[in-house]
Design a protein around this motif. Structure first.
Motif: not given
Length: 756
Positions: A245-254, A347-352
């Motif tokens: 199971e993989q946990e991770y964070f997402l934040i805005d690129e700026a 890679k996918t996060a950067q596209r978003h």
């Protein structure tokens, strides 16, 4: 095809990027960038592209091989995958040519051997399929068995831990046929990636895959031996299955680009506690925001094409934290797929317009991220060896295997602890969000009752008073798959038909923890088989021998079992009474790897030679030192060039206000303003002094004579550099809540943790 998502615009509290004194905040620029941006989200119509139609389309899998390979070659490759048979070199050209034709027909122009050096990441060197033009000036696409089987990358710049000299640059990659080749898509084409092992010119393993494959072979040998001894002659091969199971964070690129610490260290080195963190418990399993869901679906689409069977997605406990979980796979394939998953997510996060943070503790004060390693064993007939079963013969097999695992954890738990020891994971372990550093085993109430009944020799009874378990293993009651509640505080918990190793870090490859887990279980399977054989040789009945060995082994290793709260102070005290080691940090844990017993264990089962094991110890110590050194330099630099200037600017403003006010109106009571200035000046002095201490320690780290021993050097970082960094952070974080918001240079937690 893309769809636009206009971010909701809120009133801008900071209309000016630059104040009258010319002070500019990168944080304000980031916020304004986010407020004014329209994000183009890659769009896929999933109703028109069913998962079953795209799954594995970029993988040279069994179905593809069956279609493009001659029958004899296909069968040989399958025997290699399923039974470990060696593929004859004469067949390699046929496989290579078919693989090349398939890849080129799908748009591939290059190939690479995709491997896992000791950096903890993946590596690849791309070569074109093109050969020099012929006499007719026609370029041809070729790919021979020679290039498929073996590559020769430059090994000089990969970590070796002293196993070879720096000038010895030659290394080899070798095709791993048990993990299928795949196509990695880029913006302008595709690359054929061939999963491979990586070794030195002398044959020493320089990667994470080789020891894992060796451990799987060793476990297979001892597991099959034990099963045959127990009367299960149908089993011909045993492998390990894993579902990480993989946990991770997402934040805005700026925000990411405005934080030098996130860019260079993967975590925030500064940041005051936000007004709202995770205390409302409203993020866990909450409704997934549209922007995040778009990312998830896009990433899943890429993973499906790569044959990665992701199944579950949801919000995790902390704000901006999420989790993805796959279906169980063979341990080697699961390791490759988890590395692919992390790369695809980045890679996918950067596209978003996002960034995916895989660090174990990117934000202080809220939950960090782990990688729960769900582990089991399965025979070639698809039978899970950790399924309790409902017949006496299955019960016997299950209890013997279970006993072996309990013994492995008790005898070698320190090694498993060392497998997840590195700087980033130290922030997380034992912080009431991850298991503590004390290794223990959770079985659940019913199975624990079974174990205690075997140890005591007293039969179990149900509520009616009927005896349902005689001493031994012949009358084990049928156990439901979930016979008790889960224990999220346990590092190694039995969860129905598998064990969940919860202490693995979110950024690390699961290859190393599973290598160690496989090896210690191998040793215990060997022990159990040998003990049973010896009991039988003494003239005893095999059934009685099994019962005697199970009872003896459980009795000797019962101390590792614990079903309670692993976070509690009482358990720490109890564990100490039981003699269980508590290796609290990386520097305490790593020396376990080079103890004589560890060297003997890994060498005996052919998993790692003494030289290979010592090299990994050295690599891990070096990585620890480099990690803390990078963080310490960043801490000092950011404090001096970003936070102190903002504080001094605000100090100047306050002082000017006080002076101007006194000049304008005499006799004004400015006690509050003067108090603010004194408090601010005191905190600035604290920060300045803390930075000076940290910088002086940084100079000490370059004293080769003082730090010539790798372990002592790492201990210096752990005992002196980290506390000094913490002092700088504490001083800086105390300034954040009192400095003019428009001056603060770094995006704050209250902003980064909420995706708009």
């Amino acid at each position: 095809m893309t769809q636009s998502l206009q971010l909701e615009k809120a009133p801008n509290p900071m209309p000016n990027k630059t104040n009258s004194n010319g002070f500019t905040s990168s944080r304000r620029n980031a916020i304004e960038s986010i407020r004014s941006r329209t994000i183009n989200i890659p769009s896929v119509d999933y109703t028109e592209v069913p998962v079953n139609e795209i799954f594995g389309t970029n993988v040279f899998n069994r179905a593809t091989m069956r279609a493009v390979l001659p029958k004899t070659v296909y069968k040989a490759v399958i025997r290699c995958i399923d039974h470990g048979e060696r593929l004859h070199p004469s067949m390699a050209d046929t496989v290579a040519n078919a693989m090349k034709d398939w890849a080129v027909s799908r748009g591939a122009t290059h190939f690479c051997h995709w491997f896992m050096p000791m950096t903890g990441l993946t590596a690849e060197k791309h070569d074109s399929f093109l050969t020099p033009p012929t006499g007719e000036d026609e370029a041809l696409a070729e790919f021979s068995g020679k290039f498929l089987i073996q590559g020769e990358p430059d090994a000089s710049s990969f970590p070796s831990g002293g196993i070879r000299s720096t000038f010895e640059a030659r290394g080899y990659t070798a095709w791993d046929p048990t993990s299928p080749a795949f196509l990695m898509e880029g913006i302008n084409g595709k690359t054929l990636c061939i999963p491979s092992v990586f070794c030195s010119y002398s044959g020493h393993a320089l990667d994470k895959k080789t020891p894992l494959l060796r451990s799987l072979e060793a476990l297979n040998k001892q597991a099959v031996r034990l099963l045959h001894l127990l009367g299960n002659k149908k089993a011909e091969r045993v492998t390990c299955t894993v579902g990480p199971e993989q946990e991770y964070f997402l934040i805005d690129e700026a925000f990411y680009l405005a934080r030098p610490d996130l860019i260079n260290a993967g975590r925030t080195l500064f940041g005051a506690k936000p007004p709202k963190g995770q205390e409302m418990e409203d993020h866990y399993w909450g409704s997934i925001r549209e922007r995040v869901l778009a990312f998830m679906m896009d990433a899943e689409n890429e993973l499906y094409k790569l044959g990665v069977p992701v199944k579950t997605r949801h919000n995790e406990v902390a704000p901006a934290q999420f989790e993805v979980a796959p279906v169980f796979e063979n341990s080697n394939l699961a390791t490759d797929h988890n590395m692919l998953l992390m790369e695809v997510f980045r890679k996918t996060a950067q596209r978003h317009g996002l960034r995916c943070l895989l660090h174990e503790k990117p934000f202080s004060g809220i939950n960090g991220s782990g990688k729960h390693n769900n582990w089991s064993m399965m025979d070639n007939l698809g039978n899970n060896l950790l399924e309790p079963g409902s017949t006496p013969s299955e019960n016997e097999q299950f209890l013997v295997v279970l006993t072996a695992i309990i013994r492995a954890m008790n005898q070698h738990g320190k090694l498993l602890r060392a497998s997840i020891a590195f700087a980033a994971n130290d922030h997380r372990l034992g912080a009431n969000e991850a298991p503590p550093a004390i290794m223990s085993v959770y079985l659940g109430d019913k199975l624990t009752e079974v174990v205690r009944s075997i140890i005591s020799g007293k039969p179990m009874e149900d509520k009616s008073g009927k005896k349902i378990l005689e001493i031994g293993v012949s009358m084990l009651p049928e156990l439901p798959r979930d016979d008790s509640d889960r224990n999220r505080t346990s590092p190694f918990a039995f969860t129905g038909n598998k064990f969940e190793f919860r202490a693995v870090g979110s950024s690390q490859s699961i290859g190393w923890p599973n290598t160690i887990l496989n090896t210690i279980v191998t040793e215990s399977l060997d022990y159990m088989a040998t003990e049973i054989e010896q009991q039988v040789k003494k003239g005893g009945d095999k059934k009685a021998a099994v019962q005697a060995v199970v009872k003896k082994t459980l009795t000797e290793n019962e101390r590792i079992l614990f079903n309670g709260d692993n976070y509690s102070a009482q358990w720490h005290a109890e564990a100490e009474k039981r003699g269980l080691p508590n290796l609290r940090n990386t520097i305490d844990a790593l020396p376990v790897l080079v103890e004589p017993s560890a060297k003997k264990l890994f060498a005996h089962y052919g998993v790692l030679s003494e030289e290979e094991l010592v090299s990994r110890y050295n690599i891990m110590l070096e990585a620890y030192c480099k990690t803390i050194n990078i963080e310490s330099l960043l801490t000092a630099t950011m404090a001096s060039t970003m936070i102190l200037p903002a504080a001094l600017e605000y100090q100047s403003r306050l002082a000017s206000v006080i002076v101007q006010s006194k000049a304008a109106v005499g006799g004004l009571n400015l006690t509050a303003q003067e108090g603010m200035l004194r408090d601010l000046s005191h905190k600035i002095n604290e920060l300045h002094n803390a930075v000076e201490v940290l910088e002086s320690l940084s100079h000490e780290t370059h004293d080769e004579e003082a730090h010539s021993d790798p372990y002592n050097h790492a201990r210096f970082y752990q005992q002196r550099m980290i506390p000094a960094m913490n002092e700088v952070r504490s001083a800086a974080d105390s300034l954040e809540p009192i400095i003019d918001d428009s001056l603060w240079p770094l995006p704050k937690f209250r902003e980064m943790l909420y995706i708009y």
